[in-house]
Design a protein around this motif. Sequence first.
Motif, PDB file in Angstrom:
ATOM      1  N   HIS A   1       0.831  -1.212   0.000  1.00 48.29           N
ATOM      2  CA  HIS A   1       0.000   0.000   0.000  1.00 48.29           C
ATOM      3  C   HIS A   1       0.864   1.260   0.000  1.00 48.29           C
ATOM      4  O   HIS A   1       0.654   2.171  -0.803  1.00 48.29           O
ATOM      5  N   GLU A   2       1.827   1.301   0.932  1.00 51.51           N
ATOM      6  CA  GLU A   2       2.667   2.487   1.060  1.00 51.51           C
ATOM      7  C   GLU A   2       3.443   2.766  -0.227  1.00 51.51           C
ATOM      8  O   GLU A   2       3.482   3.886  -0.719  1.00 51.51           O
ATOM      9  N   VAL A   3       4.049   1.699  -0.753  1.00 49.58           N
ATOM     10  CA  VAL A   3       4.880   1.833  -1.951  1.00 49.58           C
ATOM     11  C   VAL A   3       4.037   2.353  -3.123  1.00 49.58           C
ATOM     12  O   VAL A   3       4.439   3.283  -3.835  1.00 49.58           O
TER      13      VAL A   3
ATOM     14  N   HIS B   1       4.464   6.067  -4.868  1.00 50.42           N
ATOM     15  CA  HIS B   1       4.765   6.201  -6.295  1.00 50.42           C
ATOM     16  C   HIS B   1       3.727   7.044  -7.014  1.00 50.42           C
ATOM     17  O   HIS B   1       4.043   7.784  -7.938  1.00 50.42           O
ATOM     18  N   LYS B   2       2.489   6.928  -6.562  1.00 51.64           N
ATOM     19  CA  LYS B   2       1.441   7.722  -7.182  1.00 51.64           C
ATOM     20  C   LYS B   2       1.706   9.210  -6.930  1.00 51.64           C
ATOM     21  O   LYS B   2       1.599  10.036  -7.845  1.00 51.64           O
ATOM     22  N   SER B   3       2.094   9.524  -5.687  1.00 48.63           N
ATOM     23  CA  SER B   3       2.312  10.946  -5.393  1.00 48.63           C
ATOM     24  C   SER B   3       3.586  11.452  -6.093  1.00 48.63           C
ATOM     25  O   SER B   3       3.636  12.591  -6.560  1.00 48.63           O
ATOM     26  N   TRP B   4       4.605  10.614  -6.223  1.00 46.85           N
ATOM     27  CA  TRP B   4       5.813  11.031  -6.963  1.00 46.85           C
ATOM     28  C   TRP B   4       5.485  11.284  -8.438  1.00 46.85           C
ATOM     29  O   TRP B   4       5.986  12.224  -9.043  1.00 46.85           O
TER      30      TRP B   4
ATOM     31  N   GLY C   1      11.763   4.916 -11.567  1.00 44.54           N
ATOM     32  CA  GLY C   1      12.017   3.514 -11.908  1.00 44.54           C
ATOM     33  C   GLY C   1      11.162   2.543 -11.106  1.00 44.54           C
ATOM     34  O   GLY C   1      10.278   2.941 -10.354  1.00 44.54           O
ATOM     35  N   TRP C   2      11.479   1.271 -11.272  1.00 42.62           N
ATOM     36  CA  TRP C   2      10.673   0.226 -10.621  1.00 42.62           C
ATOM     37  C   TRP C   2      10.994   0.115  -9.145  1.00 42.62           C
ATOM     38  O   TRP C   2      11.976   0.689  -8.663  1.00 42.62           O
ATOM     39  N   VAL C   3      10.160  -0.658  -8.449  1.00 43.71           N
ATOM     40  CA  VAL C   3      10.375  -0.836  -7.012  1.00 43.71           C
ATOM     41  C   VAL C   3      10.221  -2.316  -6.641  1.00 43.71           C
ATOM     42  O   VAL C   3       9.325  -2.993  -7.121  1.00 43.71           O
ATOM     43  N   ALA C   4      11.152  -2.779  -5.809  1.00 48.88           N
ATOM     44  CA  ALA C   4      11.095  -4.164  -5.345  1.00 48.88           C
ATOM     45  C   ALA C   4      10.592  -4.202  -3.911  1.00 48.88           C
ATOM     46  O   ALA C   4      11.056  -3.435  -3.071  1.00 48.88           O
ATOM     47  N   VAL C   5       9.620  -5.074  -3.661  1.00 48.56           N
ATOM     48  CA  VAL C   5       9.060  -5.224  -2.316  1.00 48.56           C
ATOM     49  C   VAL C   5       9.348  -6.650  -1.830  1.00 48.56           C
ATOM     50  O   VAL C   5       9.153  -7.611  -2.581  1.00 48.56           O
ATOM     51  N   ASN C   6       9.831  -6.766  -0.588  1.00 50.71           N
ATOM     52  CA  ASN C   6      10.116  -8.090  -0.016  1.00 50.71           C
ATOM     53  C   ASN C   6       8.821  -8.718   0.506  1.00 50.71           C
ATOM     54  O   ASN C   6       8.084  -8.081   1.252  1.00 50.71           O
TER      55      ASN C   6
ATOM     56  N   LEU D   1      -2.892  -2.750  -6.503  1.00 53.13           N
ATOM     57  CA  LEU D   1      -2.428  -2.087  -7.731  1.00 53.13           C
ATOM     58  C   LEU D   1      -3.568  -1.260  -8.330  1.00 53.13           C
ATOM     59  O   LEU D   1      -3.379  -0.122  -8.771  1.00 53.13           O
ATOM     60  N   HIS D   2      -4.759  -1.852  -8.301  1.00 51.56           N
ATOM     61  CA  HIS D   2      -5.931  -1.191  -8.871  1.00 51.56           C
ATOM     62  C   HIS D   2      -6.260   0.096  -8.091  1.00 51.56           C
ATOM     63  O   HIS D   2      -6.523   1.141  -8.691  1.00 51.56           O
ATOM     64  N   THR D   3      -6.211  -0.005  -6.760  1.00 49.69           N
ATOM     65  CA  THR D   3      -6.541   1.147  -5.908  1.00 49.69           C
ATOM     66  C   THR D   3      -5.709   2.382  -6.276  1.00 49.69           C
ATOM     67  O   THR D   3      -6.213   3.506  -6.289  1.00 49.69           O
ATOM     68  N   TYR D   4      -4.408   2.172  -6.534  1.00 43.34           N
ATOM     69  CA  TYR D   4      -3.532   3.328  -6.780  1.00 43.34           C
ATOM     70  C   TYR D   4      -3.222   3.530  -8.270  1.00 43.34           C
ATOM     71  O   TYR D   4      -2.431   4.396  -8.621  1.00 43.34           O
ATOM     72  N   GLY D   5      -3.831   2.688  -9.109  1.00 43.22           N
ATOM     73  CA  GLY D   5      -3.551   2.778 -10.548  1.00 43.22           C
ATOM     74  C   GLY D   5      -2.084   2.512 -10.854  1.00 43.22           C
ATOM     75  O   GLY D   5      -1.492   3.123 -11.757  1.00 43.22           O
ATOM     76  N   THR D   6      -1.470   1.598 -10.098  1.00 44.08           N
ATOM     77  CA  THR D   6      -0.043   1.301 -10.301  1.00 44.08           C
ATOM     78  C   THR D   6       0.129   0.283 -11.427  1.00 44.08           C
ATOM     79  O   THR D   6      -0.486  -0.781 -11.388  1.00 44.08           O
ATOM     80  N   PRO D   7       0.960   0.595 -12.435  1.00 43.90           N
ATOM     81  CA  PRO D   7       1.185  -0.404 -13.484  1.00 43.90           C
ATOM     82  C   PRO D   7       1.967  -1.598 -12.916  1.00 43.90           C
ATOM     83  O   PRO D   7       2.927  -1.393 -12.172  1.00 43.90           O
TER      84      PRO D   7
END
Length: 314
Positions: free
Chosen positions: A130-132, A136-139, A147-152, A171-177
């Motif tokens: 969620h945070e990530v 990214h949406k606000s950035w 660039g991309w982001v890796a989450v553990n 992903l849908h909530t924040y429109g993250t590709p």
Amino acid sequence: MDDLNVRLFGGISISEGQNLTADTFYQQAQAALYEAEHSALEQLKLYNPNTHNAMVDRLRFQTEIRTALDRKQFTVFYQPIIDLHGRTIVGKEALIRWKHPVRGILTPGHFLTTAEQGGFIEEIGEFMLHEVCSQHKSWEKHGHDLGWVAVNISANHFRSPHFPSRVQSILHTYGTPPNLLRIEITEDAMLSPTPEAIYNFQEVRNMGIRIAIDDFGTAYSTLDYLVRYPMETLKIDRTFIDDIDHDSRTAGLVRSLVGIGKNLSMAIVAEGVERSNQLDILQAMGCTEAQGYLFSRPVPWEEYPQVALELEKR
Ligand code: C2E
Ligand code: MG
Ligand code: MG
């Protein structure tokens, strides 16, 4: 008739010469029983005040983690990942930190195992996703392309039945590709995968999310899983990278690990690069990406765009 598998556990308390009340006597036996049930080796346990205290400490710490989740004391730090070909930042890894009200910023080594034992690891994984996505949406709104982001994601979380649909919904909530996201799992998730893990693996890849194997080289007994479950990235563990510039046998091993990745058309990230010597060696070996204090320590998410910008100027 089906076979029944019965296991018996016992907890023993001895009151001789101790003048215990009936309640204490019973509680001690209960504590010993709890230990027996959670022991891999012994089904019968004698009450031990030291392990009892350790258990109480653990339960107290678990309660503290629960409170920290509710009070939003966890936060995200980012560490850039550099492409060794063009020496540019291509992505970053999100790393959890606990802003502890008394002890300051805590790294995951202080709390993750207890969080996992307490049953919070899925909540933590979802919190990070969620945070990530929200950061990214606000950035993106501010015109930053970072660039991309890796989450553990822990192995237990990765194989939970709702994992793919939860990721999809975040992903849908924040429109993250989906191609913005990489999921890092450790080898144990795919070494002897459960049917759920295999299903989730395929679902996540079908969504267009890339998967990286974290801490590569620290646990494997078979490499079979790399062929069977194609992943995009291998991250070579820092313990190997540490010695690469002064131990020729370790360097030989890393060269072989890089070779495995290359032959399987995977990206290879070296973790924990601290010295430029290490970087030169890794580059000569054909390693594709690197991450480490040499470029930047993990930084609070609020500072990341500025740090990335400064680093690009160097
Ligand atoms: P990891 O995924 O292998 O992350 C890399 C770790 O190496 C990070 O430690 C990072 O701060 C550290 N590191 C990076 N470059 C260097 C370097 O040049 N030198 C040294 N000495 N260390 C370096 P960190 O943040 O303490 O995280 C430790 C582990 O905790 C991670 O290892 C990962 O397995 C786990 N973790 C971190 N965040 C999360 C999370 O959100 N969820 C889950 N499930 N696990 C997490
Ligand atoms: Mg990682
Ligand atoms: Mg790692």
